[in-house]
Design an enzyme around this catalytic site. Structure first.
Site, mmCIF file in Angstrom:
data_model
loop_
_atom_site.group_PDB
_atom_site.id
_atom_site.type_symbol
_atom_site.label_atom_id
_atom_site.label_comp_id
_atom_site.label_asym_id
_atom_site.label_seq_id
_atom_site.Cartn_x
_atom_site.Cartn_y
_atom_site.Cartn_z
ATOM 1 C CB SER A 215 -0.925 0.018 1.220
ATOM 2 O OG SER A 215 -0.159 -0.011 2.402
ATOM 3 C CE LYS B 290 -2.741 2.058 4.909
ATOM 4 N NZ LYS B 290 -2.094 0.982 4.210
#
EC number: 3.4.21.-
Lengths: 181, 197
Positions: free
Chosen positions: B71, B114
């Protein structure tokens, strides 16, 4: 002169040795095992702080019990406030993941608690900033489980994990040891 | 508890040994027992001390982390090893564009990695670029908006909503493996998508 310098160096070395042993052990103990905290506010009356601002209760916070994020309905827990990360709040766990709760003052009448979240409420409804204001909280914000009141001495007691019957979840997925419908 | 019980057992064994055996056996038994016991205590003491120092280092200073998952590509690939520091979290110095490690909102035992797209109060564009009507959301107080760099293949705040600041564990600032990519981490390849868009 040489003798007093030797004394100072030895004292300094002993102090450093003790410091580097004592401080990490104490910090780890307070972070991982248990610590104490003073409760402020009226959101958990009458269980905590029944006297209001005159005498604040001091509770024992047990980190070890929540190291695997296992809580039961009715536990009094402390968690990092989702609205202000510098503050810790202390509330009672009303519902676990998968339960459907009937809310008091929330924008939705019924809320299903998502996976990895819990629903917390203060015992003094209406005077409590809890899940009825900010919704379900993530288990990652869980800080400790409040197990005993330590001060004032006349209020020494073990805090029971009881859920008032009118706050039982409407429907629950997970089995619990205390009062599930 | 280990310590008082073993001490009592030791004393009891020594009394029995003195009554039943001769002096040679007594002295051998005493020194062996005390030697082993002393060594055990020292070993346990050192282990506890180093474990506590390690806890304080990882909790308050930082550590080395291995990231897995696609991701955050191309900034962080699968199985990269990076350095994380926790001082920014404690002093509330996390900025937009920082890559952070946080506890997953739906599973507190696992961590997610993230990039911070928006802080509290920011206006976040939540519609896709192809949509005609743009929709915005405001990040609530005490929360941050996280997105992975690999927008097509990332489960992030677009899926589970804004993440409370209290879930952030640390900030990633340096990559140490693979060596071909050694160094500070790049800015987001997706440009700046938040305030003022």
């Amino acid at each position: 002169m040489a003798q007093s310098q030797g004394w100072v160096t030895r004292y300094f070395k002993a102090f450093c040795k003790g410091f580097f042993v004592a401080v990490p052990v104490a910090v780890t103990f307070l972070d991982r095992v248990a610590c104490v905290a003073r409760v402020e506010g009226a959101s958990m009356q009458p269980s905590l702080n029944p006297g209001g601002s005159q005498s604040s209760d001091v509770v024992l916070l047990n980190h070890w019990k929540v190291r695997k994020f296992e809580v039961q309905r009715g536990d009094i827990v402390s968690l990092v406030s989702p609205k202000n990360p510098e503050q810790k709040i202390i509330k009672r766990v009303i519902a676990l993941e998968g339960d459907i709760v009937k809310t008091i003052g929330h924008k939705n009448r019924y809320v299903k608690v998502p996976r990895g979240h819990i629903w917390v409420e203060g015992d003094h409804h209406g005077h409590s900033f809890d899940s009825n204001s900010f919704g379900p909280v993530s288990l990652g914000l869980l800080h400790a489980h409040a197990t005993h009141i330590l001060w004032p001495p006349e209020r020494w007691q073990k805090l029971e994990s009881v859920l008032p019957p009118e706050r039982l979840p409407v429907q629950s997925e997970k089995e619990s040891l205390h009062g599930s419908p | 508890m280990f310590f008082p019980g073993s001490l009592a057992t030791t004393l009891k064994i020594e009394c029995i040994v003195e009554q039943t055996y001769g002096p040679w056996w007594q002295s051998l038994h005493r020194t062996m027992l005390r030697g082993i016991l002393g060594k055990t205590f020292r070993l346990v003491g050192y282990t506890i001390q180093y474990a506590c120092i390690a806890h304080c280092a990882f909790e308050y200073v930082g550590g080395v982390v291995m990231c897995s998952g696609p991701s955050m590509e191309p900034t962080i690939q699968n199985s990269d090893i990076v350095c994380a520091e926790n001082l920014s979290r404690h002093f509330y110095g996390i900025q937009r564009g920082d890559i952070v490690i946080a506890k997953s909102p739906s599973d507190p035992k696992s961590n997610i990695c993230k990039r911070v797209i928006g802080l509290e109060g920011d206006k976040i564009l939540t519609s896709r670029p192809s949509d005609f009507f743009k929709s915005h959301n405001y990040v609530p107080t005490g929360h941050v908006w996280l997105e992975g760099d690999n927008l097509q293949n990332s489960t992030d705040s677009r899926y589970y909503g804004p993440v409370p600041y209290g879930l952030i564990r640390g900030r990633i600032f340096f990559k140490i493996w693979p060596l071909s990519d050694f160094g500070f981490l790049r800015d987001s390849p997706n440009g700046h998508r938040s305030p003022g868009d």
